[in-house]
Design a protein around this motif. Structure first.
Motif, PDB file in Angstrom:
ATOM      1  N   ARG A 160       8.947  12.607   9.316  1.00 11.22           N
ATOM      2  CA  ARG A 160       7.790  12.560  10.438  1.00 11.22           C
ATOM      3  C   ARG A 160       6.708  11.518   9.823  1.00 11.22           C
ATOM      4  O   ARG A 160       6.070  10.485  10.677  1.00 11.22           O
ATOM      5  N   PHE A 161       5.883  11.912   8.823  1.00  8.67           N
ATOM      6  CA  PHE A 161       4.944  10.976   8.148  1.00  8.67           C
ATOM      7  C   PHE A 161       5.928  10.090   7.502  1.00  8.67           C
ATOM      8  O   PHE A 161       4.748   9.486   7.798  1.00  8.67           O
ATOM      9  N   CYS A 162       6.633   9.652   6.893  1.00  6.19           N
ATOM     10  CA  CYS A 162       7.393   8.301   7.193  1.00  6.19           C
ATOM     11  C   CYS A 162       7.222   7.850   8.304  1.00  6.19           C
ATOM     12  O   CYS A 162       7.588   6.575   7.761  1.00  6.19           O
ATOM     13  N   GLY A 163       8.354   8.620   8.849  1.00  5.36           N
ATOM     14  CA  GLY A 163       8.444   7.402   9.726  1.00  5.36           C
ATOM     15  C   GLY A 163       7.364   7.113  11.013  1.00  5.36           C
ATOM     16  O   GLY A 163       6.966   5.440  10.920  1.00  5.36           O
TER      17      GLY A 163
ATOM     18  N   ARG B 139      -3.609  -8.960   4.059  1.00  3.77           N
ATOM     19  CA  ARG B 139      -4.611  -8.207   3.490  1.00  3.77           C
ATOM     20  C   ARG B 139      -5.218  -6.943   3.911  1.00  3.77           C
ATOM     21  O   ARG B 139      -5.547  -6.124   2.896  1.00  3.77           O
ATOM     22  N   LEU B 140      -4.239  -6.208   4.585  1.00  6.48           N
ATOM     23  CA  LEU B 140      -4.469  -4.671   4.429  1.00  6.48           C
ATOM     24  C   LEU B 140      -3.320  -4.306   3.777  1.00  6.48           C
ATOM     25  O   LEU B 140      -3.363  -3.238   3.212  1.00  6.48           O
ATOM     26  N   ARG B 141      -2.188  -4.602   3.986  1.00  7.38           N
ATOM     27  CA  ARG B 141      -0.841  -4.639   3.776  1.00  7.38           C
ATOM     28  C   ARG B 141      -0.505  -4.386   2.257  1.00  7.38           C
ATOM     29  O   ARG B 141       0.020  -3.185   1.249  1.00  7.38           O
TER      30      ARG B 141
ATOM     31  N   VAL C 296       0.382  -0.810   0.571  1.00  5.68           N
ATOM     32  CA  VAL C 296      -0.334   0.380  -0.050  1.00  5.68           C
ATOM     33  C   VAL C 296       0.861   0.735  -0.226  1.00  5.68           C
ATOM     34  O   VAL C 296       0.573   2.449  -0.180  1.00  5.68           O
ATOM     35  N   ARG C 297       2.005   1.167   0.407  1.00  6.08           N
ATOM     36  CA  ARG C 297       2.748   2.406   0.429  1.00  6.08           C
ATOM     37  C   ARG C 297       3.498   2.648  -1.402  1.00  6.08           C
ATOM     38  O   ARG C 297       3.720   3.958  -1.201  1.00  6.08           O
ATOM     39  N   ALA C 298       3.730   1.441  -1.818  1.00  4.22           N
ATOM     40  CA  ALA C 298       3.706   1.931  -3.272  1.00  4.22           C
ATOM     41  C   ALA C 298       2.335   3.373  -3.830  1.00  4.22           C
ATOM     42  O   ALA C 298       2.562   4.369  -4.467  1.00  4.22           O
TER      43      ALA C 298
ATOM     44  N   VAL D  53       6.352   2.151  10.367  1.00  6.24           N
ATOM     45  CA  VAL D  53       6.241   1.378  11.605  1.00  6.24           C
ATOM     46  C   VAL D  53       4.725   0.554  11.328  1.00  6.24           C
ATOM     47  O   VAL D  53       5.086  -0.274  12.309  1.00  6.24           O
ATOM     48  N   VAL D  54       4.587   1.742  11.031  1.00  8.44           N
ATOM     49  CA  VAL D  54       2.972   1.403  11.004  1.00  8.44           C
ATOM     50  C   VAL D  54       2.465  -0.364  10.104  1.00  8.44           C
ATOM     51  O   VAL D  54       1.755  -1.006  10.077  1.00  8.44           O
ATOM     52  N   VAL D  55       2.579   0.268   8.710  1.00  8.74           N
ATOM     53  CA  VAL D  55       2.561  -1.094   7.723  1.00  8.74           C
ATOM     54  C   VAL D  55       2.840  -2.064   7.735  1.00  8.74           C
ATOM     55  O   VAL D  55       2.382  -3.297   7.525  1.00  8.74           O
ATOM     56  N   PRO D  56       4.655  -2.218   8.185  1.00  7.95           N
ATOM     57  CA  PRO D  56       4.670  -3.382   8.433  1.00  7.95           C
ATOM     58  C   PRO D  56       4.151  -4.605   9.835  1.00  7.95           C
ATOM     59  O   PRO D  56       4.255  -5.991   9.101  1.00  7.95           O
ATOM     60  N   VAL D  57       3.174  -3.900  10.906  1.00  8.46           N
ATOM     61  CA  VAL D  57       3.039  -5.238  11.579  1.00  8.46           C
ATOM     62  C   VAL D  57       1.575  -4.783  10.966  1.00  8.46           C
ATOM     63  O   VAL D  57       0.331  -5.694  11.720  1.00  8.46           O
ATOM     64  N   LEU D  58       0.688  -4.437   9.945  1.00  5.85           N
ATOM     65  CA  LEU D  58      -0.681  -4.925   9.970  1.00  5.85           C
ATOM     66  C   LEU D  58      -0.849  -6.114   8.931  1.00  5.85           C
ATOM     67  O   LEU D  58       0.142  -6.483   7.953  1.00  5.85           O
TER      68      LEU D  58
END
Length: 297
Positions: free
Chosen positions: A259-262, A274-276, A31-33, A266-271
């Motif tokens: 700050r935003f990307c930090g 199905r959400l990532r 999703v970060r893409a 942190v958040v996306v890898p722990v999703l």
């Protein structure tokens, strides 16, 4: 039998998409893409011929959500489509055969001319390389070289000849810098893509209750959304490309981006997966895992 043989031979000649387990396999469907794509698109249309083609032939103004959805599905097919990847490349070339005209300075262009079509493809590599430093982690030298090799495979899927693409990173950077110095500019389409005051229709797809809610709130939602779009577009564009186009970026904006990307890192890898991962990528990854398990039995 004779009618089948040519198709089989043609299929054997189809270029292979990037390999499962590669850099793009992990990156393109994450999703970060989605946060990286606006920078790549803006850098593409900073080429006068590409910008003129989009300005005159694209429906990005009247159907931005549909255009975005189709572009995203196409990109995912290049990486995760398997045998469909080359077919999608052929479809795109057929679609672009009639796209031609003159740019703002009266210079003739055709969408499939090697310089123009290769530039659209080329922009993905520097944007992926730069944006992953913020949103994922910096690539190692080996990963960077693997990413470039895989991006060359995407170029072949799109029907671009090897002679029209730099064949190594060492060849890519002089080509890229020359394009920035000699070709790239703030086209009309670039200005529209980074503007914060242009009208954009509310989303016309997705669950009906969500669409109705967004339509009602759109006058309130659009201004901050447009500001965020500009922020992420300019911020995740490689600095040398940003400078070539003439897009301003301050130290304060850089700190805000970090700050935003930090938080995103942190958040996306722990999703959960199905959400990532986007659905098409998620399904391809699951199918590959099933195939590997089946082969190991």
């Amino acid at each position: 039998m004779s009618s089948e043989a040519p198709r089989d031979r043609g299929r054997e000649r189809d270029p292979e998409p990037p390999p499962p387990g590669g850099v793009l396999w992990s990156l393109a469907g994450d999703v970060r893409a989605l946060l990286m794509l606006p920078a790549a698109l803006t850098l593409q249309v900073a080429h006068p011929a590409v910008g003129a083609g989009v300005d005159e032939h694209s429906v990005f103004r009247t159907d931005p959500w549909g255009r975005g959805e189709r572009s995203l599905r196409s990109l995912l097919l290049w990486v995760y489509g398997g045998e469909e990847a080359a077919e999608e490349g052929r479809r795109l070339r057929k679609l672009h055969r009639t796209i031609q005209g003159a740019d703002s300075r009266g210079r003739r262009y055709h969408a499939l001319s090697p310089e123009n079509y290769a530039w659209v493809h080329a922009t993905g590599f520097p944007v992926y390389r730069h944006a992953t430093r913020y949103l994922v982690r910096p690539l190692t030298e080996a990963q960077e070289r693997a990413l470039y090799r895989e991006w060359l495979q995407v170029g072949r899927v799109l029907g671009i000849h090897d002679r029209d693409m730099p064949q190594s990173i060492e060849e890519f950077w002089p080509y890229y810098r020359k394009m920035l110095a000699d070709k790239i500019e703030a086209t009309v389409v670039v200005e529209e893509l980074v503007a914060t005051d242009r009208p954009v229709p509310p989303p016309d797809r997705g669950p009906l209750p969500v669409r109705l809610l967004l339509k009602a709130l759109w006058p309130l939602v659009l201004p901050p959304l447009a500001r965020f779009r500009r922020f992420i577009t300019v911020g995740l564009m490689p600095p040398d490309a940003r400078e070539a186009i003439g897009l301003e970026w301050t130290d304060a904006q850089e700190r805000k981006l970090r700050r935003f990307c930090g938080v995103v890192r942190v958040v996306v890898p722990v999703l959960p997966e199905r959400l990532r991962y986007l659905r098409f990528a998620r399904e391809a990854r699951a199918e590959h895992r099933r195939a590997v398990r089946g082969a190991s039995r």
